[in-house]
Design a protein around this motif. Sequence first.
Motif, PDB file in Angstrom:
ATOM      1  N   ASP A 131       0.914  -1.307  -0.163  1.00 16.07           N
ATOM      2  CA  ASP A 131      -0.172   0.044   0.067  1.00 16.07           C
ATOM      3  C   ASP A 131       0.911   1.149   0.028  1.00 16.07           C
ATOM      4  OD1 ASP A 131      -2.241  -1.572   0.005  1.00 16.07           O
ATOM      5  OD2 ASP A 131      -2.289  -1.666   2.109  1.00 16.07           O
ATOM      6  N   THR A 132       2.146   1.318  -0.380  1.00 18.48           N
ATOM      7  CA  THR A 132       2.787   2.324  -0.415  1.00 18.48           C
ATOM      8  C   THR A 132       3.846   2.097  -1.667  1.00 18.48           C
ATOM      9  OG1 THR A 132       4.827   1.925   0.768  1.00 18.48           O
ATOM     10  CG2 THR A 132       3.276   2.594   2.014  1.00 18.48           C
ATOM     11  N   GLU A 133       4.363   3.156  -2.200  1.00 21.13           N
ATOM     12  CA  GLU A 133       5.262   3.215  -3.320  1.00 21.13           C
ATOM     13  C   GLU A 133       6.869   2.867  -2.711  1.00 21.13           C
ATOM     14  OE1 GLU A 133       6.617   7.013  -4.890  1.00 21.13           O
ATOM     15  OE2 GLU A 133       4.434   7.351  -3.661  1.00 21.13           O
ATOM     16  N   TYR A 134       7.005   2.583  -1.549  1.00 22.50           N
ATOM     17  CA  TYR A 134       8.620   2.615  -0.840  1.00 22.50           C
ATOM     18  C   TYR A 134       8.919   0.822  -0.676  1.00 22.50           C
ATOM     19  CZ  TYR A 134       7.268   7.334  -0.502  1.00 22.50           C
ATOM     20  OH  TYR A 134       6.568   8.729  -0.659  1.00 22.50           O
ATOM     21  N   ARG A 135      10.181   0.906  -0.358  1.00 22.69           N
ATOM     22  CA  ARG A 135      10.854  -0.103  -0.140  1.00 22.69           C
ATOM     23  C   ARG A 135      11.709   0.053   1.106  1.00 22.69           C
ATOM     24  NH1 ARG A 135       7.777  -0.796  -3.617  1.00 22.69           N
ATOM     25  NH2 ARG A 135       7.911  -1.992  -5.555  1.00 22.69           N
ATOM     26  N   TYR A 136      11.797  -1.371   1.935  1.00 25.09           N
ATOM     27  CA  TYR A 136      12.848  -0.937   3.141  1.00 25.09           C
ATOM     28  C   TYR A 136      13.549  -2.150   3.171  1.00 25.09           C
ATOM     29  CZ  TYR A 136      10.020  -4.737   5.763  1.00 25.09           C
ATOM     30  OH  TYR A 136       9.792  -5.704   6.162  1.00 25.09           O
ATOM     31  N   VAL A 137      14.860  -1.902   3.979  1.00 25.99           N
ATOM     32  CA  VAL A 137      15.705  -3.078   4.458  1.00 25.99           C
ATOM     33  C   VAL A 137      16.078  -2.547   5.546  1.00 25.99           C
ATOM     34  CG1 VAL A 137      17.812  -1.720   3.227  1.00 25.99           C
ATOM     35  CG2 VAL A 137      17.773  -4.095   3.131  1.00 25.99           C
ATOM     36  N   VAL A 138      16.903  -3.339   6.432  1.00 23.56           N
ATOM     37  CA  VAL A 138      17.774  -3.203   7.757  1.00 23.56           C
ATOM     38  C   VAL A 138      19.133  -3.346   7.468  1.00 23.56           C
ATOM     39  CG1 VAL A 138      17.668  -4.247   9.860  1.00 23.56           C
ATOM     40  CG2 VAL A 138      15.536  -4.189   9.004  1.00 23.56           C
ATOM     41  N   VAL A 139      19.809  -2.220   7.497  1.00 21.01           N
ATOM     42  CA  VAL A 139      21.234  -2.258   7.610  1.00 21.01           C
ATOM     43  C   VAL A 139      21.767  -1.715   8.956  1.00 21.01           C
ATOM     44  CG1 VAL A 139      23.013  -1.062   6.293  1.00 21.01           C
ATOM     45  CG2 VAL A 139      20.807  -1.341   5.112  1.00 21.01           C
ATOM     46  N   ASP A 140      22.679  -2.603   9.301  1.00 21.61           N
ATOM     47  CA  ASP A 140      23.211  -2.172  10.890  1.00 21.61           C
ATOM     48  C   ASP A 140      22.256  -2.100  11.727  1.00 21.61           C
ATOM     49  OD1 ASP A 140      25.721  -2.487   9.638  1.00 21.61           O
ATOM     50  OD2 ASP A 140      25.930  -0.414   9.148  1.00 21.61           O
ATOM     51  N   ASN A 141      21.239  -2.972  11.772  1.00 16.22           N
ATOM     52  CA  ASN A 141      20.092  -2.851  12.888  1.00 16.22           C
ATOM     53  C   ASN A 141      19.186  -1.341  12.632  1.00 16.22           C
ATOM     54  OD1 ASN A 141      20.775  -5.497  13.774  1.00 16.22           O
ATOM     55  ND2 ASN A 141      22.746  -4.612  14.762  1.00 16.22           N
ATOM     56  N   ARG A 142      19.396  -0.722  11.552  1.00 16.16           N
ATOM     57  CA  ARG A 142      18.451   0.131  11.570  1.00 16.16           C
ATOM     58  C   ARG A 142      17.787   0.011  10.173  1.00 16.16           C
ATOM     59  NH1 ARG A 142      22.407   5.095  11.203  1.00 16.16           N
ATOM     60  NH2 ARG A 142      20.548   6.420  11.648  1.00 16.16           N
ATOM     61  N   THR A 143      16.314   0.260  10.244  1.00 17.34           N
ATOM     62  CA  THR A 143      15.468   0.010   9.440  1.00 17.34           C
ATOM     63  C   THR A 143      15.627   1.491   8.504  1.00 17.34           C
ATOM     64  OG1 THR A 143      14.285  -1.297  10.496  1.00 17.34           O
ATOM     65  CG2 THR A 143      13.050  -0.349   8.650  1.00 17.34           C
ATOM     66  N   VAL A 144      15.758   1.162   7.204  1.00 21.92           N
ATOM     67  CA  VAL A 144      15.897   2.325   6.372  1.00 21.92           C
ATOM     68  C   VAL A 144      14.702   2.150   5.090  1.00 21.92           C
ATOM     69  CG1 VAL A 144      18.139   2.846   6.705  1.00 21.92           C
ATOM     70  CG2 VAL A 144      17.624   1.350   4.707  1.00 21.92           C
ATOM     71  N   VAL A 145      14.094   3.291   4.707  1.00 25.70           N
ATOM     72  CA  VAL A 145      12.923   3.322   3.666  1.00 25.70           C
ATOM     73  C   VAL A 145      13.639   3.848   2.415  1.00 25.70           C
ATOM     74  CG1 VAL A 145      10.848   4.277   3.197  1.00 25.70           C
ATOM     75  CG2 VAL A 145      11.202   3.591   5.618  1.00 25.70           C
ATOM     76  N   VAL A 146      13.432   3.258   1.536  1.00 25.12           N
ATOM     77  CA  VAL A 146      14.015   3.564   0.141  1.00 25.12           C
ATOM     78  C   VAL A 146      13.020   3.912  -0.877  1.00 25.12           C
ATOM     79  CG1 VAL A 146      15.779   2.633  -1.446  1.00 25.12           C
ATOM     80  CG2 VAL A 146      15.917   2.096   0.973  1.00 25.12           C
ATOM     81  N   ASP A 147      13.604   5.101  -1.592  1.00 24.62           N
ATOM     82  CA  ASP A 147      12.747   5.011  -2.935  1.00 24.62           C
ATOM     83  C   ASP A 147      13.285   4.116  -4.061  1.00 24.62           C
ATOM     84  OD1 ASP A 147      11.999   6.186  -5.488  1.00 24.62           O
ATOM     85  OD2 ASP A 147      12.369   8.182  -5.033  1.00 24.62           O
ATOM     86  N   PRO A 148      12.289   3.020  -4.323  1.00 23.14           N
ATOM     87  CA  PRO A 148      12.804   2.246  -5.445  1.00 23.14           C
ATOM     88  C   PRO A 148      13.359   2.846  -6.715  1.00 23.14           C
ATOM     89  CG  PRO A 148      10.383   1.959  -5.234  1.00 23.14           C
ATOM     90  CD  PRO A 148      11.064   3.165  -4.112  1.00 23.14           C
ATOM     91  N   GLY A 149      12.996   3.993  -7.285  1.00 26.74           N
ATOM     92  CA  GLY A 149      13.281   4.370  -8.384  1.00 26.74           C
ATOM     93  C   GLY A 149      14.910   4.631  -8.489  1.00 26.74           C
ATOM     94  N   THR A 150      15.437   5.338  -7.258  1.00 23.29           N
ATOM     95  CA  THR A 150      16.546   6.119  -7.041  1.00 23.29           C
ATOM     96  C   THR A 150      17.443   5.112  -6.314  1.00 23.29           C
ATOM     97  OG1 THR A 150      15.886   7.454  -5.323  1.00 23.29           O
ATOM     98  CG2 THR A 150      15.594   8.337  -7.604  1.00 23.29           C
ATOM     99  N   ARG A 151      16.824   4.322  -5.512  1.00 22.76           N
ATOM    100  CA  ARG A 151      17.389   3.576  -4.466  1.00 22.76           C
ATOM    101  C   ARG A 151      18.079   4.157  -3.432  1.00 22.76           C
ATOM    102  NH1 ARG A 151      17.643  -1.670  -5.729  1.00 22.76           N
ATOM    103  NH2 ARG A 151      19.141  -2.206  -4.077  1.00 22.76           N
ATOM    104  N   LYS A 152      17.586   5.698  -3.232  1.00 27.06           N
ATOM    105  CA  LYS A 152      18.144   6.511  -2.255  1.00 27.06           C
ATOM    106  C   LYS A 152      17.222   6.486  -0.871  1.00 27.06           C
ATOM    107  CE  LYS A 152      20.078   9.929  -5.262  1.00 27.06           C
ATOM    108  NZ  LYS A 152      20.610  11.222  -5.148  1.00 27.06           N
ATOM    109  N   ILE A 153      18.031   6.488   0.270  1.00 26.90           N
ATOM    110  CA  ILE A 153      17.331   6.396   1.542  1.00 26.90           C
ATOM    111  C   ILE A 153      16.473   7.647   1.919  1.00 26.90           C
ATOM    112  CG2 ILE A 153      17.653   6.268   4.010  1.00 26.90           C
ATOM    113  CD1 ILE A 153      20.391   4.732   3.404  1.00 26.90           C
TER     114      ILE A 153
END
Length: 99
Positions: free
Chosen positions: A72-94
């Motif tokens: 239900d969003t256009e965003y993606r996420y991943v956990v890096v170094d135990n921190r959850t980051v939300v990413v714009d999938p088009g640019t892969r920018k945090i």
Amino acid sequence: MRMRLSTAAAGFLLLAGIGAAAAQDVVIAPEQETVIREYVKKQPLASVKIPGVELNIGSTLPETVELHEVPDTEYRYVVVDNRTVVVDPGTRKIIKIIE
């Protein structure tokens, strides 16, 4: 007269650059941020390490990092170094770091 035009053109280009930089900022609506926070809490991921990448807003994640969909969003996420980051999938920018 020529000097005035050059100064005016330089000023315009400077302002145009500032406007373009501001347009690149991604703002997540509060409702979507709530959806994202709740989803990532319910769907925890194993933390990954990405050598050479600083976890800052605007940092780009390499193509080798698997991004996970937030329904239900256009965003993606991943956990890096135990921190959850939300990413714009088009640019892969945090675009957001969830603590």
